[in-house]
Enzyme design. Structure first.
Site, PDB file in Angstrom:
ATOM      1  N   SER A  75      47.625  38.028 -44.484  1.00  0.00           N
ATOM      2  CA  SER A  75      47.007  38.114 -42.773  1.00  0.00           C
ATOM      3  C   SER A  75      48.562  38.031 -42.466  1.00  0.00           C
ATOM      4  O   SER A  75      48.698  38.365 -41.373  1.00  0.00           O
ATOM      5  CB  SER A  75      46.388  36.787 -43.022  1.00  0.00           C
ATOM      6  OG  SER A  75      46.523  35.754 -43.380  1.00  0.00           O
ATOM      7  N   ASP A 112      43.814  27.461 -35.932  1.00  0.00           N
ATOM      8  CA  ASP A 112      44.158  27.459 -37.428  1.00  0.00           C
ATOM      9  C   ASP A 112      45.499  26.386 -38.158  1.00  0.00           C
ATOM     10  O   ASP A 112      45.045  25.857 -38.771  1.00  0.00           O
ATOM     11  CB  ASP A 112      43.726  28.810 -38.634  1.00  0.00           C
ATOM     12  CG  ASP A 112      43.853  29.216 -38.299  1.00  0.00           C
ATOM     13  OD1 ASP A 112      46.025  29.251 -37.924  1.00  0.00           O
ATOM     14  OD2 ASP A 112      44.300  31.108 -38.633  1.00  0.00           O
ATOM     15  N   GLY A 146      43.950  38.287 -46.423  1.00  0.00           N
ATOM     16  CA  GLY A 146      43.347  37.601 -47.103  1.00  0.00           C
ATOM     17  C   GLY A 146      43.516  37.377 -49.118  1.00  0.00           C
ATOM     18  O   GLY A 146      43.572  37.039 -50.046  1.00  0.00           O
ATOM     19  N   ASN A 162      47.899  32.883 -49.867  1.00  0.00           N
ATOM     20  CA  ASN A 162      46.690  32.633 -50.371  1.00  0.00           C
ATOM     21  C   ASN A 162      46.578  32.569 -52.067  1.00  0.00           C
ATOM     22  O   ASN A 162      45.819  31.404 -52.182  1.00  0.00           O
ATOM     23  CB  ASN A 162      45.490  34.092 -50.327  1.00  0.00           C
ATOM     24  CG  ASN A 162      45.918  34.779 -49.119  1.00  0.00           C
ATOM     25  OD1 ASN A 162      45.596  33.481 -47.912  1.00  0.00           O
ATOM     26  ND2 ASN A 162      45.516  35.580 -48.210  1.00  0.00           N
ATOM     27  N   HIS A 208      48.304  31.315 -38.639  1.00  0.00           N
ATOM     28  CA  HIS A 208      48.815  32.517 -37.952  1.00  0.00           C
ATOM     29  C   HIS A 208      49.368  32.263 -36.733  1.00  0.00           C
ATOM     30  O   HIS A 208      48.996  31.144 -35.744  1.00  0.00           O
ATOM     31  CB  HIS A 208      47.521  32.979 -37.946  1.00  0.00           C
ATOM     32  CG  HIS A 208      46.512  33.277 -39.338  1.00  0.00           C
ATOM     33  ND1 HIS A 208      45.858  32.154 -39.911  1.00  0.00           N
ATOM     34  CD2 HIS A 208      46.782  34.060 -41.008  1.00  0.00           C
ATOM     35  CE1 HIS A 208      45.766  33.416 -40.749  1.00  0.00           C
ATOM     36  NE2 HIS A 208      45.959  33.964 -41.457  1.00  0.00           N
TER      37      HIS A 208
END
Length: 198
Positions: free
Chosen positions: A27, A174, A64, A93, A177
């Site tokens: 991502s 979040d 992801g 991840n 990102h």
């Protein structure tokens, strides 16, 4: 006729001087929650032009993705695009999910070897993860990257998020990102770091 020959020579010159770079990431490179054209890999060709480089950048990143996902997708991407270079931006991840560092290392090594066996040069991006699982685990993941880069004699590029995260206005809510506003800076940062190798 003269125009046709000039046009043909231009095409030949472009083909000879251009490079194809595949970005294999998650991502952080896929343009998370933004139009894909705003993601830094899609802006990277313009940033590389400032270094006098003509580079066709293929964004093969999926939000992801783990190193295992990237490894699974790699053969088709290599076959489809036959890149000169691949930039591997994977592992965040894996770390956030607490995967065994040995699995992460083996997957990255397979990605490097498979790429090289297909005649593609590899650049590896350093990945850093939050200390969710403790400092020892975070350091175990972090240390994989310089180790693999040294073993395979490939460039190790710095982790752009380490700089972006310092600017709160560039980060999504979040805290993981970068926003669209940060993507041009990331593209320039990556161009500065990968241009000497291309």
């Amino acid at each position: 006729m003269v125009r046709f020959i000039s046009f043909l020579l231009l095409i030949i010159s472009f083909s000879a001087s251009s490079t194809t770079l595949l970005v294999l990431g998650d991502s952080l490179s896929a343009g998370y929650r933004m139009p894909i054209e705003n993601s830094w890999p899609n802006i990277l060709p313009e940033s590389l032009k400032k270094h006098g480089l003509i580079v066709n950048v293929i964004n093969g990143s999926i939000s992801g993705d783990t190193t295992g996902n990237g490894l699974d997708r790699l053969p088709d991407l290599l076959k489809q695009h036959t890149p000169d270079w691949i930039l591997v931006e994977l592992g965040a991840n894996d770390g956030l999910r607490g995967f065994n560092p040995n699995i992460v290392e083996k997957n990255l090594e397979k990605i490097i070897r498979l790429s090289q066996e297909n005649g593609t040069k590899v650049a590896l991006m350093q990945i850093l993860i939050p200390p969710n699982y403790g400092k020892r685990y975070a350091q175990a993941i972090e240390s994989l990257y310089p180790k693999l880069a040294e073993q395979h004699q490939i460039p190790l590029l710095p982790f752009f998020l380490e700089h972006v995260i310092l600017k709160q206005e560039w980060m999504m809510s979040d805290g993981l990102h970068p926003k669209a506003v940060a993507q041009p800076w990331i593209a320039d940062f990556m161009a500065d770091n990968i241009a000497p190798y291309l």
